[in-house]
Design a protein around this motif. Structure first.
Motif, PDB file in Angstrom:
ATOM      1  N   VAL A   8     114.987  34.303 -26.408  1.00  8.99           N
ATOM      2  CA  VAL A   8     114.881  34.780 -25.285  1.00  8.99           C
ATOM      3  C   VAL A   8     114.194  36.340 -25.629  1.00  8.99           C
ATOM      4  O   VAL A   8     113.666  36.460 -25.115  1.00  8.99           O
ATOM      5  N   GLY A   9     114.828  36.618 -26.182  1.00 11.87           N
ATOM      6  CA  GLY A   9     115.215  37.861 -26.930  1.00 11.87           C
ATOM      7  C   GLY A   9     113.481  37.949 -28.184  1.00 11.87           C
ATOM      8  O   GLY A   9     112.750  39.429 -27.886  1.00 11.87           O
ATOM      9  N   ALA A  10     114.108  36.828 -28.800  1.00 14.77           N
ATOM     10  CA  ALA A  10     111.986  36.904 -29.597  1.00 14.77           C
ATOM     11  C   ALA A  10     110.941  37.148 -28.836  1.00 14.77           C
ATOM     12  O   ALA A  10     110.083  37.547 -28.642  1.00 14.77           O
ATOM     13  N   ALA A  11     111.341  36.215 -27.824  1.00 16.86           N
ATOM     14  CA  ALA A  11     109.792  36.158 -27.133  1.00 16.86           C
ATOM     15  C   ALA A  11     109.435  37.564 -26.415  1.00 16.86           C
ATOM     16  O   ALA A  11     108.542  37.341 -26.199  1.00 16.86           O
ATOM     17  N   ILE A  12     110.233  37.854 -25.476  1.00 19.10           N
ATOM     18  CA  ILE A  12     110.024  39.255 -25.038  1.00 19.10           C
ATOM     19  C   ILE A  12     109.633  39.847 -26.197  1.00 19.10           C
ATOM     20  O   ILE A  12     108.711  40.876 -26.280  1.00 19.10           O
ATOM     21  N   ALA A  13     109.943  40.074 -27.502  1.00 20.28           N
ATOM     22  CA  ALA A  13     109.974  40.937 -28.489  1.00 20.28           C
ATOM     23  C   ALA A  13     108.804  41.179 -28.931  1.00 20.28           C
ATOM     24  O   ALA A  13     107.418  42.081 -28.272  1.00 20.28           O
ATOM     25  N   ALA A  14     108.765  39.873 -28.538  1.00 16.35           N
ATOM     26  CA  ALA A  14     106.696  39.791 -29.583  1.00 16.35           C
ATOM     27  C   ALA A  14     106.368  40.236 -28.721  1.00 16.35           C
ATOM     28  O   ALA A  14     104.584  40.527 -28.477  1.00 16.35           O
ATOM     29  N   ALA A  15     106.206  40.049 -27.333  1.00 18.62           N
ATOM     30  CA  ALA A  15     105.061  39.763 -26.403  1.00 18.62           C
ATOM     31  C   ALA A  15     104.929  41.636 -26.140  1.00 18.62           C
ATOM     32  O   ALA A  15     103.838  42.367 -26.349  1.00 18.62           O
ATOM     33  N   LEU A  16     106.356  41.969 -25.599  1.00 18.18           N
ATOM     34  CA  LEU A  16     105.955  44.070 -26.196  1.00 18.18           C
ATOM     35  C   LEU A  16     105.216  44.242 -27.347  1.00 18.18           C
ATOM     36  O   LEU A  16     104.345  45.236 -27.369  1.00 18.18           O
ATOM     37  N   ASP A  17     105.333  43.783 -28.157  1.00 22.01           N
ATOM     38  CA  ASP A  17     104.806  43.728 -29.514  1.00 22.01           C
ATOM     39  C   ASP A  17     102.665  43.959 -29.398  1.00 22.01           C
ATOM     40  O   ASP A  17     102.451  44.789 -29.589  1.00 22.01           O
ATOM     41  N   ALA A  18     103.124  42.660 -28.918  1.00 24.13           N
ATOM     42  CA  ALA A  18     101.268  42.267 -28.391  1.00 24.13           C
ATOM     43  C   ALA A  18     101.016  43.075 -26.946  1.00 24.13           C
ATOM     44  O   ALA A  18     100.213  43.707 -27.647  1.00 24.13           O
TER      45      ALA A  18
END
Length: 271
Positions: A8-18
């Motif tokens: 979950v954390g990795a998915a949120i981080a990727a979306a924030l970066d995008a």
């Protein structure tokens, strides 16, 4: 952001970066989005993670699969003690906001139906059933009482499952990982929002369906979403006879425009 090496954390981080955010991730293990590797119980790790940050998204925790495998005191130390220390350090670092990634699991025993499916909105009082629920709820209360602008996101079931099981859960109690990530980005962009919000999927039911869903879920599904019922038949999957709960994300929709899109139709390719 904490817990960036987890699913979950990795998915949120990727979306924030995008979305244009500069993300500093912290976790006990390495990962694509983890720049600070260490335990949040270490003051040096907390300082390194929070220096110069405006927003903290706290996803690191022991989870339900750890129940019975990890000592209760370790649950309290990681899920509650580390959260309290992180909030204290965030205050010293002049962080403005904190978003805590919690779970609909905190509702616990309140999810058990009597004569109808339970409609689960934020007004349903949590009744923790195990150390995971207890510590997540305790951490929620620490976040809610902090001097920072606090947001708690109670995310629904969100992990890989066998296809038929996932299809059933996406009808009423599961959420797509991409929708979880989108919710975190939305709430990050709405910097005056505070409160506790369920984050669940796009379900085809209303509160008025709770009684018939408990008695004859298959009949309600066939009437309400016949294309989904047909997709189950095409796969030789039985429709569920009863549903025990339906999560409601209406408060998140109203507060910061959360609009889940990954539901059972998308999974099954139904029109």
């Amino acid at each position: 952001m904490t817990g960036t090496s987890g699913r979950v954390g990795a998915a949120i981080a990727a979306a924030l970066d995008a979305a244009g955010w500069a993300v500093r991730g912290v976790d006990r293990v390495t990962g694509q989005w983890t720049g600070v590797v260490g335990d949040l119980r270490d003051p040096g790790v907390r300082r390194a993670a929070l220096h110069g940050c405006d927003l903290v998204i706290h996803a690191a925790a022991l989870h339900a699969p750890h129940v019975g495998r990890v000592d209760d005191e370790e649950f309290r130390a990681v899920n509650v003690g580390a959260t309290e220390a992180l909030l204290e350090e965030a205050g010293r670092a002049r962080v403005r906001r904190v978003v805590y990634i919690s779970s609909t699991s905190v509702y616990g025993h309140a999810l058990v139906p009597t004569d109808r499916a339970v409609w689960v909105d934020e007004g349903l009082p949590p009744r923790p059933r195990d150390i995971y629920d207890e510590t997540k709820l305790a951490a929620e209360r620490l976040v809610a009482s902090s001097a920072l602008t606090p947001v708690v996101l109670r995310i629904a079931r969100c992990f890989p499952e066998p296809p038929r099981t996932l299809a059933v859960h996406l009808l009423h109690r599961a959420v797509g990982l991409s929708d979880v990530a989108a919710a975190a980005v939305r709430v990050a962009e709405h910097d005056t929002v505070a409160g506790t919000f369920n984050i669940a999927g796009p379900y085809p039911f209303t509160r008025a369906d709770c009684l018939p869903l408990h008695r004859d879920a298959a009949g309600v599904i066939a009437e309400r979403v016949p294309e989904v019922a047909a997709a189950f038949r095409d796969r030789n999957w039985p429709l569920p006879r009863t549903l025990d709960r339906i999560y409601d994300s209406g408060a998140a929709a109203a507060a910061f425009g959360y609009r889940p899109v990954h539901g059972v139709r998308q999974l099954l390719g139904a029109p």
